[in-house]
Design an enzyme around this catalytic site. Structure first.
Site, PDB file in Angstrom:
ATOM      1  N   ASN A  46      55.934  37.510 -75.156  1.00  0.00           N
ATOM      2  CA  ASN A  46      54.741  36.770 -75.564  1.00  0.00           C
ATOM      3  C   ASN A  46      54.702  36.716 -77.084  1.00  0.00           C
ATOM      4  OD1 ASN A  46      52.197  35.870 -76.219  1.00  0.00           O
ATOM      5  ND2 ASN A  46      51.091  37.264 -74.861  1.00  0.00           N
TER       6      ASN A  46
ATOM      7  N   CYS B  19      45.977  33.861 -79.369  1.00  0.00           N
ATOM      8  CA  CYS B  19      47.147  33.165 -78.814  1.00  0.00           C
ATOM      9  C   CYS B  19      46.908  31.664 -78.677  1.00  0.00           C
ATOM     10  CB  CYS B  19      47.529  33.739 -77.461  1.00  0.00           C
ATOM     11  SG  CYS B  19      48.033  35.461 -77.537  1.00  0.00           S
TER      12      CYS B  19
ATOM     13  N   HIS C 128      51.120  28.781 -72.059  1.00  0.00           N
ATOM     14  CA  HIS C 128      51.266  29.975 -72.897  1.00  0.00           C
ATOM     15  C   HIS C 128      52.041  31.022 -72.101  1.00  0.00           C
ATOM     16  CE1 HIS C 128      50.638  33.302 -75.481  1.00  0.00           C
ATOM     17  NE2 HIS C 128      49.738  33.898 -74.717  1.00  0.00           N
TER      18      HIS C 128
HETATM   19  N1  ACO Z   1      55.974  50.491 -67.537  1.00  0.00           N
HETATM   20  C1  ACO Z   1      55.772  51.189 -66.381  1.00  0.00           C
HETATM   21  N2  ACO Z   1      54.567  51.312 -65.807  1.00  0.00           N
HETATM   22  C2  ACO Z   1      53.532  50.725 -66.406  1.00  0.00           C
HETATM   23  C3  ACO Z   1      53.667  49.985 -67.609  1.00  0.00           C
HETATM   24  C4  ACO Z   1      54.961  49.897 -68.171  1.00  0.00           C
HETATM   25  N3  ACO Z   1      55.198  49.212 -69.304  1.00  0.00           N
HETATM   26  N4  ACO Z   1      52.458  49.506 -67.958  1.00  0.00           N
HETATM   27  C5  ACO Z   1      51.588  49.918 -67.036  1.00  0.00           C
HETATM   28  N5  ACO Z   1      52.237  50.661 -66.092  1.00  0.00           N
HETATM   29  C6  ACO Z   1      51.701  51.297 -64.898  1.00  0.00           C
HETATM   30  C7  ACO Z   1      50.221  51.555 -64.992  1.00  0.00           C
HETATM   31  O1  ACO Z   1      49.964  52.750 -65.685  1.00  0.00           O
HETATM   32  C8  ACO Z   1      49.840  51.656 -63.533  1.00  0.00           C
HETATM   33  O2  ACO Z   1      50.160  52.927 -63.050  1.00  0.00           O
HETATM   34  P1  ACO Z   1      49.180  53.676 -62.007  1.00  0.00           P
HETATM   35  O3  ACO Z   1      49.194  52.796 -60.778  1.00  0.00           O
HETATM   36  O4  ACO Z   1      49.835  55.003 -61.822  1.00  0.00           O
HETATM   37  O5  ACO Z   1      47.848  53.726 -62.665  1.00  0.00           O
HETATM   38  C9  ACO Z   1      50.789  50.660 -62.869  1.00  0.00           C
HETATM   39  O6  ACO Z   1      51.862  50.425 -63.787  1.00  0.00           O
HETATM   40  C10 ACO Z   1      50.130  49.348 -62.520  1.00  0.00           C
HETATM   41  O7  ACO Z   1      49.391  48.909 -63.666  1.00  0.00           O
HETATM   42  P2  ACO Z   1      48.636  47.538 -63.680  1.00  0.00           P
HETATM   43  O8  ACO Z   1      47.918  47.388 -64.969  1.00  0.00           O
HETATM   44  O9  ACO Z   1      47.862  47.345 -62.428  1.00  0.00           O
HETATM   45  O10 ACO Z   1      49.896  46.545 -63.618  1.00  0.00           O
HETATM   46  P3  ACO Z   1      49.858  44.997 -63.511  1.00  0.00           P
HETATM   47  O11 ACO Z   1      50.638  44.572 -62.347  1.00  0.00           O
HETATM   48  O12 ACO Z   1      48.492  44.434 -63.703  1.00  0.00           O
HETATM   49  O13 ACO Z   1      50.700  44.582 -64.782  1.00  0.00           O
HETATM   50  C11 ACO Z   1      50.343  43.771 -66.996  1.00  0.00           C
HETATM   51  C12 ACO Z   1      50.258  44.966 -66.089  1.00  0.00           C
HETATM   52  C13 ACO Z   1      51.787  43.323 -67.090  1.00  0.00           C
HETATM   53  C14 ACO Z   1      49.859  44.180 -68.368  1.00  0.00           C
HETATM   54  C15 ACO Z   1      49.495  42.635 -66.396  1.00  0.00           C
HETATM   55  O14 ACO Z   1      48.208  43.107 -66.063  1.00  0.00           O
HETATM   56  C16 ACO Z   1      49.359  41.488 -67.356  1.00  0.00           C
HETATM   57  O15 ACO Z   1      50.313  40.816 -67.681  1.00  0.00           O
HETATM   58  N6  ACO Z   1      48.127  41.189 -67.814  1.00  0.00           N
HETATM   59  C17 ACO Z   1      47.908  40.146 -68.747  1.00  0.00           C
HETATM   60  C18 ACO Z   1      48.568  40.500 -70.050  1.00  0.00           C
HETATM   61  C19 ACO Z   1      48.456  39.411 -71.066  1.00  0.00           C
HETATM   62  O16 ACO Z   1      48.171  38.284 -70.761  1.00  0.00           O
HETATM   63  N7  ACO Z   1      48.692  39.813 -72.289  1.00  0.00           N
HETATM   64  C20 ACO Z   1      48.589  38.931 -73.384  1.00  0.00           C
HETATM   65  C21 ACO Z   1      47.549  39.416 -74.298  1.00  0.00           C
HETATM   66  S1  ACO Z   1      47.010  38.239 -75.459  1.00  0.00           S
HETATM   67  C22 ACO Z   1      47.282  36.802 -74.725  1.00  0.00           C
HETATM   68  O17 ACO Z   1      48.355  36.287 -74.816  1.00  0.00           O
HETATM   69  C23 ACO Z   1      46.206  36.262 -73.958  1.00  0.00           C
END
Ligand code: ACO
Length: 344
Positions: A281, A114, A251
């Site tokens: 993203n 990214c 980003h």
């Molecule tokens: N819909 C519903 N529930 C979901 C989803 C979804 N799409 N995805 C995960 N969950 C659930 C999980 O299974 C978990 O359930 P559990 O508590 O029963 O285990 C719950 O939601 C919480 O999951 P977390 O991973 O703790 O959720 P979080 O608040 O951290 O959000 C997310 C997840 C959005 C992926 C976040 O961690 C994030 O944005 N991380 C960074 C992602 C990123 O930067 N990506 C880019 C990749 S490459 C780059 O650009 C750098």
């Protein structure tokens, strides 16, 4: 005295097809409420089957060139930042170079995930600074939804396709402009946080499964910390403070990451550019798309200080401050019009 580079034109292109959060509810166990609250994303664009990173990049570069009114024969170099190329080779940049008629230009791709656009911008700026080039096109372009496992709700809700392009030219001492210095970093020890095709050597790229795999929580923490620190370092290297920043263009990985970085820097949220709600993203395309939209919306004026901040798989990350100079915004009108195209 060395020359400095400035951005003199911007352009962006988003595919027509809109995929909403409601559409994703039909694919995986998720909800519009969850995606909106946890990421800030409401919809994203999906490239048509006949589109690829190169064709998206060509459209963005064409719009940028129309705005700049530059003869493609005057372009010396085309750099494409992408981590979802059409194939192993030729480079996406070389396909763009041919399609826009930049017959005198050299071309190559940059892959820092990214962070590819900002890395390309740092390279292009140095070509200008050393006098090796007078006109450099830097494109960030991604058909990254091709790398998604559409049954993995952890990743498939986050990404979208799109492209943005910037024209770099030398800044005369009396003109607004100047990019940098850049603060660019990487840490390959954290490859397992997010990857496509396997976190470790020695698997060959063609054997690899190319789906994105991600540890969302670890990436969230790393993104906030590294973006915050590199923004501070870039401001310090520029002799500026947070108060000098007119627009923050981070980003667009997650709205909560972006606001956490802005808050930790003490930057008012109304000075932050947000496109993630509409495009998700788009990986290395997020920053050039946001710059093009900011200009089209009249949020950028000559002399404004713009803080750019990125993070990508690797991990790779970095930041820079630029002084805005671009005089034209015609290239991005199509972006606004594209939003009005009925979806699907
Ligand atoms: N819909 C519903 N529930 C979901 C989803 C979804 N799409 N995805 C995960 N969950 C659930 C999980 O299974 C978990 O359930 P559990 O508590 O029963 O285990 C719950 O939601 C919480 O999951 P977390 O991973 O703790 O959720 P979080 O608040 O951290 O959000 C997310 C997840 C959005 C992926 C976040 O961690 C994030 O944005 N991380 C960074 C992602 C990123 O930067 N990506 C880019 C990749 S490459 C780059 O650009 C750098």
């Amino acid at each position: 005295m060395t020359r400095t580079a400035r951005i003199t034109a911007s352009g962006a292109y988003l595919p027509d097809r809109v995929m909403t959060n409601a559409d994703l509810e039909c694919l995986v166990d998720t909800s519009d409420e969850w995606i909106t609250a946890r990421t800030g994303i409401r919809e994203r664009r999906i490239a048509a089957p006949e589109e690829a990173a190169s064709t998206l990049g060509v459209e963005a570069a064409r719009r940028m060139l129309e705005a700049a009114d530059v003869d493609p024969l005057e372009i010396d170099l085309v750099i494409a930042g992408t981590c979802s190329p059409d194939g192993m080779f030729p480079a996406v940049a070389t396909r763009i170079q041919e399609a826009i008629g930049a017959e005198r230009a050299s071309s190559f791709d940059v892959n820092a995930a990214c962070a590819s656009y900002l890395t390309g911008l740092s390279i292009g700026s140095q070509y200008i600074a050393t006098g090796a080039a007078n006109r450099v096109v830097v494109v960030g372009t991604e058909a990254i939804t091709r790398l998604l496992d559409w049954s993995d709700r952890n990743t498939c809700v986050l990404f979208g396709d799109g492209a943005g392009a910037s024209l770099l030219e030398p800044a005369a001492p009396e003109e607004h402009g100047a990019i940098g210095p850049f603060v660019m970093r990487s840490d390959g020890a954290r490859a397992d946080v997010v990857y496509a095709g396997g976190p470790a050597a020695p698997r060959g790229p063609l054997e690899q499964e190319a789906h994105i795999v991600m540890n969302g929580r670890a990436l969230f923490r790393a993104a906030v910390e590294e973006m915050r620190q590199s923004c501070r370092a870039a401001l310090a290297a520029s002799g500026l403070t947070v108060e000098d920043v007119d627009l923050f263009v981070p980003h667009q990985a997650n709205l909560r990451i972006m606001t956490a970085v802005a808050d930790s820097l003490g930057l008012p949220r109304d000075r932050m550019m947000v496109t993630i709600d509409r495009y998700g993203n788009t990986s290395s395309a997020t920053i050039p798309i946001a710059l093009a939209e900011a200009e089209a919306e009249g949020r950028l004026h000559a002399g404004d200080r713009v803080l750019l901040s990125t993070i990508g798989a690797g991990l790779t990350w970095g930041a820079t401050v630029l002084e805005w100079s671009s005089p034209c915004c015609g290239a991005t009108h199509d972006v606004r019009e594209a939003e009005l195209v009925p979806a699907r």
